[in-house]
Scaffold this motif. Sequence first.
Motif, short mmCIF file in Angstrom:
data_model
loop_
_atom_site.label_atom_id
_atom_site.label_comp_id
_atom_site.label_asym_id
_atom_site.label_seq_id
_atom_site.Cartn_x
_atom_site.Cartn_y
_atom_site.Cartn_z
N MET A 53 31.06 46.00 21.79
CA MET A 53 29.97 45.73 22.74
C MET A 53 29.75 46.90 23.69
O MET A 53 28.61 47.23 24.02
CB MET A 53 30.26 44.44 23.51
N PHE A 54 30.82 47.53 24.14
CA PHE A 54 30.65 48.70 25.01
C PHE A 54 29.83 49.78 24.31
O PHE A 54 28.82 50.26 24.83
CB PHE A 54 32.01 49.26 25.42
N TYR A 114 32.70 44.59 31.80
CA TYR A 114 33.74 43.95 31.01
C TYR A 114 34.13 42.63 31.68
O TYR A 114 33.94 42.44 32.90
CB TYR A 114 34.94 44.89 30.94
N GLY A 115 34.67 41.72 30.92
CA GLY A 115 35.23 40.49 31.49
C GLY A 115 36.38 40.01 30.64
O GLY A 115 36.41 40.23 29.42
N ALA A 116 37.34 39.35 31.27
CA ALA A 116 38.49 38.79 30.55
C ALA A 116 38.64 37.32 30.91
O ALA A 116 38.59 36.96 32.10
CB ALA A 116 39.77 39.55 30.88
N ALA A 163 36.78 54.68 26.68
CA ALA A 163 35.42 54.99 26.23
C ALA A 163 34.62 55.69 27.33
O ALA A 163 33.87 56.64 27.07
CB ALA A 163 34.72 53.70 25.81
N LYS A 164 34.78 55.23 28.55
CA LYS A 164 34.11 55.89 29.68
C LYS A 164 34.57 57.33 29.83
O LYS A 164 33.75 58.24 30.04
CB LYS A 164 34.38 55.10 30.97
N VAL A 165 35.87 57.56 29.70
CA VAL A 165 36.41 58.92 29.82
C VAL A 165 35.78 59.84 28.77
O VAL A 165 35.40 60.98 29.07
CB VAL A 165 37.94 58.91 29.68
N LEU A 166 35.65 59.34 27.55
CA LEU A 166 35.06 60.16 26.49
C LEU A 166 33.62 60.53 26.85
O LEU A 166 33.23 61.70 26.76
CB LEU A 166 35.12 59.43 25.16
N LEU A 167 32.82 59.56 27.26
CA LEU A 167 31.43 59.85 27.57
C LEU A 167 31.29 60.79 28.76
O LEU A 167 30.36 61.61 28.81
CB LEU A 167 30.68 58.55 27.85
N GLN A 168 32.19 60.70 29.72
CA GLN A 168 32.08 61.54 30.91
C GLN A 168 32.43 63.00 30.66
O GLN A 168 32.31 63.82 31.57
CB GLN A 168 32.95 60.96 32.03
N ARG A 169 32.85 63.33 29.45
CA ARG A 169 33.00 64.75 29.11
C ARG A 169 31.65 65.45 29.04
O ARG A 169 31.56 66.67 29.14
CB ARG A 169 33.68 64.89 27.75
N TYR A 170 30.61 64.64 28.85
CA TYR A 170 29.28 65.17 28.56
C TYR A 170 28.27 64.70 29.61
O TYR A 170 28.59 63.90 30.48
CB TYR A 170 28.84 64.72 27.16
N ARG A 171 27.06 65.19 29.50
CA ARG A 171 25.99 64.75 30.41
C ARG A 171 25.47 63.39 29.93
O ARG A 171 24.33 63.26 29.50
CB ARG A 171 24.89 65.79 30.47
N TRP A 172 26.32 62.39 30.04
CA TRP A 172 26.02 61.07 29.49
C TRP A 172 24.75 60.48 30.09
O TRP A 172 24.06 59.69 29.44
CB TRP A 172 27.20 60.12 29.73
N TRP A 173 24.43 60.83 31.33
CA TRP A 173 23.25 60.26 31.99
C TRP A 173 21.95 60.79 31.40
O TRP A 173 20.88 60.25 31.68
CB TRP A 173 23.31 60.55 33.49
N MET A 174 22.04 61.81 30.54
CA MET A 174 20.86 62.33 29.86
C MET A 174 20.79 61.87 28.40
O MET A 174 19.87 62.23 27.68
CB MET A 174 20.86 63.86 29.91
N PHE A 175 21.76 61.05 27.99
CA PHE A 175 21.76 60.56 26.61
C PHE A 175 20.53 59.70 26.35
O PHE A 175 20.06 58.95 27.21
CB PHE A 175 23.01 59.72 26.34
#
Length: 550
Positions: A378-379, A392-394, A436-448
């Motif tokens: 889902m993420f 997220y929720g648990a 998953a967040k850490v992986l995306l933050q390597r890049y300019r994720w806000w421009m994806f």
Amino acid sequence: MAPIMDVHRPYCGSVHVPVEWSFTAATSYADPFNEVELDVVFSHRDGEQFAVPAYWAGGHTWRVRFAGPKPGVYTWRSVCSEESDGGLHGREGDLRIGPYEGDNPLFQHGPLRVAATGRTLEHQDGTPFFWLGDTWWMGLTGRLDWPGGFHRLAADRVAKGFSVIQLFAGLFPDAKAFDEQGALEAGHQAWEQDWARINPHYFDLADRRMEWLVRAGLAPCLFGCQGWYVHLLGGERMKRHWRYLVARYGAYPLVWCLCGELTGPFDDAEVATDEKRDAYRARTRAAWREVAAYVRAVDPYGRLLTAHPQHAARDDLPDDLLDFDMLQTGHHDRASLPRTVEAVVRSSGRQPVKPTLNGEVTYEGMQEANRQEVQRLMFWVCLLSGACGHTYGANGLWQMNTPGRPFVHAGGDPTHGKTPWEEAYQLPGSRQVGLAKVLLQRYRWWMFEPHPEWVQPRWSQEEYLRAVYAAGISGEVRVVFLPHLVSRVVIHDLEPDVTYRGYYANPVDGTEHPIAQVTPDSAGTWAAPQPPMRQDWVLVLETTSARLPA
């Protein structure tokens, strides 16, 4: 966090950090909460003004909290509905606000706003903000012990990369009004039993928890109540509830959520037929439109405002009353995938453009299903389909179960489970969405941007699970999610003048497996090698300059 100021001495503070002081009424009132309104008008030397509501703190005392959004000298003047009360009306002074010198990102970069693209969120200084939310619906109750449990849970969420906590302000979901499960220490509830007035002692206790979240760098997303409360309290009393929340917490770097499940009834009999359901939804939406407009008007800071829906907030409220679209897309394991994909794609494609966020989906462990692999699914599906973040929720955590004390639903409905929160917060999905967040933050994720055309097999209305999802920045980086049923993926439209290197990231533990070569054919097509083992994977193609500086 909120220094207590002496009203008779010069005041000072730091940008974005709340300061607080009190006023004492010179007159006695039979019902101060309902009889008296107090505002404090702050004026910056550049002419900008902020009319800040003060809150009744009990007895003869009102308090004001203010967070100056920029440095400089502010003059202030109190304005009371009872102009003859010299203790509340016409008091004046100066407030000096200097730069913030700490390292808390919520103060260092400022509260949240919508980015210029209209698709993501950012801090006031333009720093991109990645919303990774956690669900603590009952976090402001005694079900989560203070201080030990609250501190431990907040520290865990910070360590895992969460940035937002979603929680309710005293009027809780899935329980009757004044259910003891919603009480804080000494049995304090948010309102008196007859709805005559707010109970400031409940909020004194809630303050400690709210302040702790902000001190930890976690932005609260504060829900005013569950949607059906607008009928129980009535529109005017709901406005007073919201005025109190704005007065008490508006100075904090938070996000407002009007209510949970906006069109959800307390009693299903109210929506037993299509005709009843449509009538209930119409009058509920109308009531919340009025309250939302009031919140917009009374909040001097313009904090971000949304609503938690049964489906999509933009289906319930007009665009001028929402800063971003919050979704809820189901708790039915992988069977929720089609609805999730369609909702995110529909929302992110609407005009005018607004950020999209899935605020509730497939809580981990719910219904003895929705395990960690579904959290990863889902993420990644949401983020690569246009969402600006994810919540997220648990199960066991949202309701703050404790051993021998599972949450009991109103009307005797079956409980969602007995898992204690101290087990639920350690479920593996919470760590894996953080990875998953850490992986995306390597890049300019806000421009994806989503690019389903980049990949094959791509998702369709005929197939959502045996398909891959892709987003990225052309000529810079491509991120592709492969669900567990996909073992081969073909990449299309690779630019002939761009050289990519590739790797598979394991979403379970964050390890990486380099790919020897990315060599597309003359048409820009490249068949990726099989992943190292059968499970879900993230395939990344990046240029040498794609990563942000460490």
